[in-house]
Design a protein around this motif. Structure first.
Motif, short mmCIF file in Angstrom:
data_model
loop_
_atom_site.label_atom_id
_atom_site.label_comp_id
_atom_site.label_asym_id
_atom_site.label_seq_id
_atom_site.Cartn_x
_atom_site.Cartn_y
_atom_site.Cartn_z
N GLU A 23 0.83 -1.21 0.00
CA GLU A 23 0.00 0.00 0.00
C GLU A 23 0.86 1.26 0.00
OE1 GLU A 23 -3.26 0.39 -0.54
OE2 GLU A 23 -3.06 -1.74 -1.02
N VAL A 24 1.95 1.24 0.76
CA VAL A 24 2.87 2.38 0.76
C VAL A 24 3.49 2.56 -0.63
CG1 VAL A 24 5.05 3.27 1.67
CG2 VAL A 24 3.37 2.25 3.21
N ALA A 31 1.64 9.00 -6.43
CA ALA A 31 2.07 10.39 -6.24
C ALA A 31 2.99 10.86 -7.36
CB ALA A 31 2.78 10.53 -4.90
N THR A 32 3.58 9.92 -8.09
CA THR A 32 4.53 10.30 -9.13
C THR A 32 4.04 10.01 -10.54
OG1 THR A 32 5.63 8.14 -8.93
CG2 THR A 32 6.50 9.95 -7.60
N LEU A 33 2.98 9.22 -10.68
CA LEU A 33 2.44 8.89 -12.00
C LEU A 33 1.07 9.51 -12.18
CD1 LEU A 33 3.36 5.09 -12.05
CD2 LEU A 33 4.64 6.96 -13.07
N GLU A 34 0.66 9.64 -13.43
CA GLU A 34 -0.65 10.19 -13.71
C GLU A 34 -1.76 9.31 -13.14
OE1 GLU A 34 -1.08 10.91 -17.82
OE2 GLU A 34 0.52 12.43 -17.91
#
Length: 269
Positions: A23-24, A31-34
């Motif tokens: 999950e992390v 947070a970094t991908l679309e």
């Protein structure tokens, strides 16, 4: 080659802990991908399993090559600073799912015919080879071997250092950071890595060994003993013409015999 049934007590897996790790990791990807496309990772930890060996066994039936590198990472993060260096003496043939947390050293050749995950680095004194479609290899660190022969899906998060790296079979890929070798050949097997080699043929250059100038360059670089009559050649072809034979090359590597001509001048890496 000695047959290795892994002989280990299966390493228990804490499914709740590894699910938290996933999950992390999924949140970090989101947070970094679309879009978060890491549902495959969640699927790997959906079932209740008893051991890490059972966990990596799933790679034989479900695989996302683009996310394979997350497997040793999620295992390492879940297990924490408990890794050890394991040494296997003699030639090893791994035919059942294999998992080790830490570094692995093989004092001989290593054949992989099953899902194989090591969270650290792998050092093989001889040849490391895997076999599609039975093997899926994911290594969290680097690989060092005399020869690397791969036909399956292989991912090395670190670098590969070897005399020869040879990829064969077009349904799988070899992923690594940087490959440093004297000879690298992509025989209808895509390599995704930075390649630093004295002699390097990519898929387009090699063309099954029939690429322009391929045999001539190999002949100048390798010993005569790794060339043999081409059984696939037309009947009208010169019967005395011999072609590079990767099987002969790796047989010599396994036996510790020289494969490069003494006067073969490296181009530098």
């Amino acid at each position: 080659m000695a047959h290795n049934k892994n002989g280990d007590t299966p390493l228990p897996i804490d499914m709740a802990a590894i699910r938290r790790t996933v999950e992390v990791m999924r949140a970090e990807r989101a947070a970094t991908l679309e879009a978060d496309d890491s549902g495959w990772l969640a699927g790997l930890v959906e079932c209740d399993l008893d051991s890490y060996q059972e966990f990596v066994a799933q790679l034989r039936v479900t695989l996302d090559p683009d996310l394979l590198g997350y497997v040793p990472e999620m295992c390492a993060k879940t297990l924490g600073d408990t890794g050890t260096t394991r040494t296997l003496i003699g030639d090893q043939q791994v035919d059942t799912p294999f998992f080790h947390h830490g570094d692995l050293v093989v004092k001989g050749d290593l054949g992989v015919g099953a899902p194989f995950v090591v969270t650290g680095s792998v050092t093989v004194e001889g040849v490391m080879g895997d076999c599609a479609p039975y093997s899926v290899v994911a290594i969290g660190g680097a690989v060092k071997a005399r020869g690397v022969l791969t036909s399956g899906e292989t991912l090395v998060m670190g670098d590969i250092e070897a005399d020869v790296v040879y990829g064969d079979y077009n349904d799988s890929t070899l992923h690594a950071g940087t490959i440093r070798a004297r000879l690298v050949i992509e025989d209808d097997h895509q390599t995704i890595a930075t390649v630093k080699a004295d002699l390097y043929f990519d898929v387009d250059d090699y063309q099954g060994g029939y690429g322009d100038g391929v045999q001539e360059q190999l002949r100048a670089f390798l010993v005569d003993e790794v060339f043999a009559a081409d059984e696939d050649e037309d009947e009208d072809a010169d019967e005395d013409e011999e072609m590079f034979d990767s099987g002969l090359l790796f047989a010599r590597l396994r036996e510790g015999l020289p494969v490069f001509r003494a006067d073969a001048a490296p181009e530098g890496r």
